[in-house]
Design an enzyme around this catalytic site. Structure first.
Site, PDB file in Angstrom:
ATOM      1  N   SER A 144     -36.860  38.449 -37.868  1.00 59.18           N
ATOM      2  CA  SER A 144     -38.277  38.469 -37.689  1.00 59.18           C
ATOM      3  C   SER A 144     -39.047  37.212 -37.999  1.00 59.18           C
ATOM      4  O   SER A 144     -40.251  37.407 -38.678  1.00 59.18           O
ATOM      5  CB  SER A 144     -38.761  39.902 -38.258  1.00 59.18           C
ATOM      6  OG  SER A 144     -38.083  40.838 -37.515  1.00 59.18           O
TER       7      SER A 144
ATOM      8  N   GLU B 102     -29.429  36.472 -43.090  1.00 58.57           N
ATOM      9  CA  GLU B 102     -30.085  37.565 -42.059  1.00 58.57           C
ATOM     10  C   GLU B 102     -29.812  38.854 -42.651  1.00 58.57           C
ATOM     11  O   GLU B 102     -28.950  39.447 -42.104  1.00 58.57           O
ATOM     12  CB  GLU B 102     -29.679  37.270 -40.740  1.00 58.57           C
ATOM     13  CG  GLU B 102     -29.797  35.853 -40.166  1.00 58.57           C
ATOM     14  CD  GLU B 102     -29.880  36.036 -38.541  1.00 58.57           C
ATOM     15  OE1 GLU B 102     -30.723  35.484 -37.888  1.00 58.57           O
ATOM     16  OE2 GLU B 102     -28.823  36.415 -38.020  1.00 58.57           O
TER      17      GLU B 102
ATOM     18  N   GLU C 231     -25.113  41.362 -35.154  1.00 54.71           N
ATOM     19  CA  GLU C 231     -24.769  42.275 -34.134  1.00 54.71           C
ATOM     20  C   GLU C 231     -23.328  42.425 -33.719  1.00 54.71           C
ATOM     21  O   GLU C 231     -22.867  43.352 -33.238  1.00 54.71           O
ATOM     22  CB  GLU C 231     -25.857  41.829 -33.009  1.00 54.71           C
ATOM     23  CG  GLU C 231     -27.082  42.181 -33.323  1.00 54.71           C
ATOM     24  CD  GLU C 231     -28.328  41.198 -32.372  1.00 54.71           C
ATOM     25  OE1 GLU C 231     -27.811  40.481 -31.514  1.00 54.71           O
ATOM     26  OE2 GLU C 231     -29.437  41.242 -33.081  1.00 54.71           O
TER      27      GLU C 231
ATOM     28  N   ASN D 189     -31.946  31.862 -31.269  1.00 53.02           N
ATOM     29  CA  ASN D 189     -30.852  32.683 -30.659  1.00 53.02           C
ATOM     30  C   ASN D 189     -31.491  33.489 -29.562  1.00 53.02           C
ATOM     31  O   ASN D 189     -31.958  34.373 -29.882  1.00 53.02           O
ATOM     32  CB  ASN D 189     -30.088  33.638 -32.040  1.00 53.02           C
ATOM     33  CG  ASN D 189     -29.297  34.553 -31.250  1.00 53.02           C
ATOM     34  OD1 ASN D 189     -28.638  34.501 -30.202  1.00 53.02           O
ATOM     35  ND2 ASN D 189     -28.866  35.305 -32.341  1.00 53.02           N
TER      36      ASN D 189
ATOM     37  N   HIS E  14     -22.443  36.751 -36.664  1.00 53.95           N
ATOM     38  CA  HIS E  14     -23.711  37.350 -36.418  1.00 53.95           C
ATOM     39  C   HIS E  14     -23.995  38.886 -36.613  1.00 53.95           C
ATOM     40  O   HIS E  14     -22.755  39.540 -36.117  1.00 53.95           O
ATOM     41  CB  HIS E  14     -24.348  37.127 -35.003  1.00 53.95           C
ATOM     42  CG  HIS E  14     -25.807  37.720 -35.058  1.00 53.95           C
ATOM     43  ND1 HIS E  14     -26.456  38.763 -34.526  1.00 53.95           N
ATOM     44  CD2 HIS E  14     -27.054  36.804 -35.052  1.00 53.95           C
ATOM     45  CE1 HIS E  14     -27.575  38.991 -34.742  1.00 53.95           C
ATOM     46  NE2 HIS E  14     -28.203  37.865 -34.829  1.00 53.95           N
TER      47      HIS E  14
ATOM     48  N   GLY F 262     -35.116  42.004 -35.607  1.00 50.92           N
ATOM     49  CA  GLY F 262     -35.658  42.519 -34.589  1.00 50.92           C
ATOM     50  C   GLY F 262     -36.629  43.626 -34.693  1.00 50.92           C
ATOM     51  O   GLY F 262     -37.061  44.478 -33.930  1.00 50.92           O
TER      52      GLY F 262
ATOM     53  N   LYS G 257     -29.804  35.405 -27.695  1.00 51.96           N
ATOM     54  CA  LYS G 257     -29.160  36.733 -27.487  1.00 51.96           C
ATOM     55  C   LYS G 257     -28.866  36.996 -25.839  1.00 51.96           C
ATOM     56  O   LYS G 257     -28.638  36.084 -25.481  1.00 51.96           O
ATOM     57  CB  LYS G 257     -30.022  37.856 -28.170  1.00 51.96           C
ATOM     58  CG  LYS G 257     -30.307  37.735 -29.684  1.00 51.96           C
ATOM     59  CD  LYS G 257     -30.357  38.749 -30.286  1.00 51.96           C
ATOM     60  CE  LYS G 257     -31.184  38.498 -31.904  1.00 51.96           C
ATOM     61  NZ  LYS G 257     -31.163  39.583 -32.591  1.00 51.96           N
TER      62      LYS G 257
HETATM   63  P1  PGA Z   1     -35.163  38.327 -34.736  1.00 51.31           P
HETATM   64  O1  PGA Z   1     -33.591  38.025 -34.665  1.00 51.31           O
HETATM   65  O2  PGA Z   1     -35.769  36.972 -35.069  1.00 51.31           O
HETATM   66  O3  PGA Z   1     -35.490  38.697 -33.386  1.00 51.31           O
HETATM   67  O4  PGA Z   1     -35.267  39.056 -35.710  1.00 51.31           O
HETATM   68  C1  PGA Z   1     -32.716  37.111 -35.356  1.00 51.31           C
HETATM   69  C2  PGA Z   1     -31.614  37.105 -35.064  1.00 51.31           C
HETATM   70  O5  PGA Z   1     -30.833  37.909 -34.917  1.00 51.31           O
HETATM   71  O6  PGA Z   1     -30.769  35.830 -35.232  1.00 51.31           O
END
Ligand code: PGA
Length: 254
Positions: free
Chosen positions: A215, A171, A101, A12, A99, A177, A14
């Site tokens: 992460s 997740e 976010e 992803n 997601h 992140g 982003k």
């Molecule tokens: P990250 O993001 O690997 O940077 O923690 C995962 C995600 O949001 O899908």
């Protein structure tokens, strides 16, 4: 990982990328994955404007394409939105729905996520349904309540069979992140609980893949993938670096 479900590794991106950087990253993935074992299904999820570029650069490779979001409407007066049919036309096989976010920053509700799931299905896309609890919810012991509520909204709207060949991405929001990956055993416990919830309603519940996100890095992927109900990863930050993403893909056992 289970021998019956093909592993799925998704990158992803982003809101990152630029034409030149994308071309360099995709070229490295093309080369790296053609040399690698074909142990996993690999997909990248660039921002909307770069889907066409990625689709052209990935033509003839086994790397699949996905989008990060979609409208819950099929077409019409929805300025700024992108429909599932448009994504399919640009070569997407997958699309993320729900997601964290978007749930947190855009206020997407469980019901809206369920409508997006249905819109993806109607256009022949495979939804990657993202589920996960915040740190406060985990500390309150509410992890399973939260992920079951998010899952049940989709089951209520579209039926259990709509999940058979979908992908679930667990997740934990506190792991995204932050560099704080869930312990493999703690993630496995949630994956197992999700699978049991599916199985309690559908004998074919062995099929949906449940991948972990939050992460995931080259140095923790193998330990996560060693868990029987972790079928791959949804990778954010590390997906922007070809070497890191390739190392995660290669952490899948053949
Ligand atoms: P990250 O993001 O690997 O940077 O923690 C995962 C995600 O949001 O899908």
């Amino acid at each position: 990982m289970s021998p019956v479900r093909p592993a799925f590794i998704a990158g992803n991106w982003k809101m990152n990328g630029a034409l030149a950087a994308n071309a360099a990253l995709l070229e490295k993935l093309r080369t790296g994955l053609s040399l690698a074992r074909e142990a996993a299904e690999i997909a990248v999820f660039p921002p909307f404007p770069y889907l066409d570029q990625a689709s052209r650069l990935l033509a003839g490779t086994a790397i699949l394409l996905g989008a990060q979001d979609l409208s819950d409407h099929a077409d019409g007066a929805h300025t700024g939105e992108v429909s599932a049919r448009m994504l399919a036309e640009f070569g997407c096989r997958y699309v993320l729905v729900g997601h964290s976010e978007r749930r947190a920053l855009r206020g997407e509700t469980d019901e809206e996520v369920a409508r997006k799931f249905g819109a993806a299905r109607a256009a022949g896309l495979i939804p990657v349904l993202c589920l996960g609890e915040t740190l406060a919810e985990r500390q309150a012991g509410a992890t399973l309540d939260v992920v079951f509520r998010q899952l049940d909204a989709v089951i209520a709207a579209h039926g259990i069979s709509s999940l058979r060949d979908a992908v679930l991405a667990y997740e934990p929001v506190w792991a995204i992140g932050t560099g704080q990956t869930a312990a493999p055993e703690a993630a496995e416990a949630v994956h197992l609980a999700l699978r049991q919830r599916l199985a309690s309603q559908d004998a074919a519940a062995e099929t949906p893949r449940i991948v972990y996100g939050g992460s995931v890095k080259a140095d923790n992927a193998a330990r996560l993938f060693a868990q029987p109900n972790i079928d791959g990863a949804l990778v954010g930050g590390a997906a922007l670096y070809a070497d890191d993403f390739l190392a995660i893909c290669q952490a899948v056992d053949p």
